[in-house]
Write a protein that holds these residues in place. Sequence first.
Motif, short mmCIF file in Angstrom:
data_model
loop_
_atom_site.label_atom_id
_atom_site.label_comp_id
_atom_site.label_asym_id
_atom_site.label_seq_id
_atom_site.Cartn_x
_atom_site.Cartn_y
_atom_site.Cartn_z
N GLN A 141 0.44 21.09 42.21
CA GLN A 141 1.65 21.16 43.04
C GLN A 141 2.01 19.78 43.59
OE1 GLN A 141 0.67 24.19 45.89
NE2 GLN A 141 1.04 25.87 44.46
N LEU A 161 -0.19 30.24 37.01
CA LEU A 161 -1.28 29.87 37.90
C LEU A 161 -2.62 30.32 37.31
CD1 LEU A 161 0.33 30.72 41.33
CD2 LEU A 161 0.12 28.51 40.22
N LYS A 209 -10.59 25.72 40.95
CA LYS A 209 -9.30 26.34 40.66
C LYS A 209 -8.30 26.14 41.80
CE LYS A 209 -11.06 29.61 37.34
NZ LYS A 209 -11.46 30.99 37.07
N ASP A 210 -8.75 26.36 43.05
CA ASP A 210 -7.82 26.21 44.17
C ASP A 210 -7.36 24.76 44.29
OD1 ASP A 210 -7.97 28.85 44.71
OD2 ASP A 210 -9.52 28.65 46.25
N GLN A 219 -4.87 23.92 41.56
CA GLN A 219 -3.50 24.37 41.81
C GLN A 219 -2.81 23.47 42.84
OE1 GLN A 219 -1.90 26.43 39.98
NE2 GLN A 219 -3.76 26.79 38.82
#
Lengths: 190, 169
Positions: free
Chosen positions: A15, A71, A7-8, A11
Amino acid sequence: MPSSPDKDTLQETLQQAAAGDEHAWRLIVSSYSRRVFGLIRAQCGNADLAEEITQSTFCTIVSKIDSYSELGRFEPWLFRIAMNRLRDEMRRRQRQARPVEHTALTGLAGAAREDEHANRIDKPESDALRRAMAQLSEADQKIIHLRHFSELSFKQIAELLEQPLGTVLARQHRALKKLREIMGSNADDE
Amino acid sequence: MTVRDEHPPSYRFPDQGRDPLPADFEPELRDLDALLAEQARREPVPDRLADRVFEASVGGLPRRKPLPAAGPAAVGWIQILLSSQAWRGRLAMAASLGLVFILAGLFMRGPGKTIDPPPERSIVLAAWLTEVPSDGDDDEVAHLLDTAALSSFDELTGELDEIIAEFDM
């Protein structure tokens, strides 16, 4: 087989893609195109249409990626767009008086008709499963396809369908039960 | 048809794969679920699918934000000065010294050393105050004349008269 980023990392990759990083975008496409294609082909039973919709889905995603703000909900968003694309395409084809074959919406059963998939396993139980899937309702097929082709968690499926988690689990249970009953009934007939 | 991973990520999704079924699902339904999973896993994917999807969509990717253009020379110098630790220290020292000199100058000058002439407007106001004629209304406010505010005003008027007299001399 490519897996999805955690997940991190996802993201961060989103971006970077939103900032114009082509490598980040390639990573996203590599991670999710197989799953989107698999879900859509299971739903429509047509590999060409599935690829067309997969491309259209990612074109939509890339056009909105810089304004994406939900998010942690990228996957439900992605698959919702794909499902909506398929629905719109089916409606468009119906409007143009080109009736969609019933088997085009039978998921695994439809996929079984594609001869070009030479490396498909061909076991009796697989055929029985495909025939039984074809007899399920569209709603029951969808809940099974979302689990096994999009590889979403139950929570993500609930987000995508905008239904409570308990409802999704109940639908999954009911669909599996019906599928098993159909398979049993088909076996008795044979 | 073969499956090819053009750019496989080097990491894996921690909860990759399907959720386990809840405990209240019957064993036969679990077996069926496992069969579905196996069949879905074996479904082939067109060769170079990811490449084609990438090529079809990459054109819509937002353009990379351009680097900030070079500004005026002064801005460049300020950036250079502020980016250097040593120069930042020197600038802070110079600003401190300047402040010390300003304070010292004010202190040495001291209060009351010079008397600035009153602005012209104050003189006109003072003259008007002395020329206001008294009338019968004074009786109505006579009880207020002993208040501290009016007393101080009275003193102020007297001081203004003295200042005006000095200017007249």
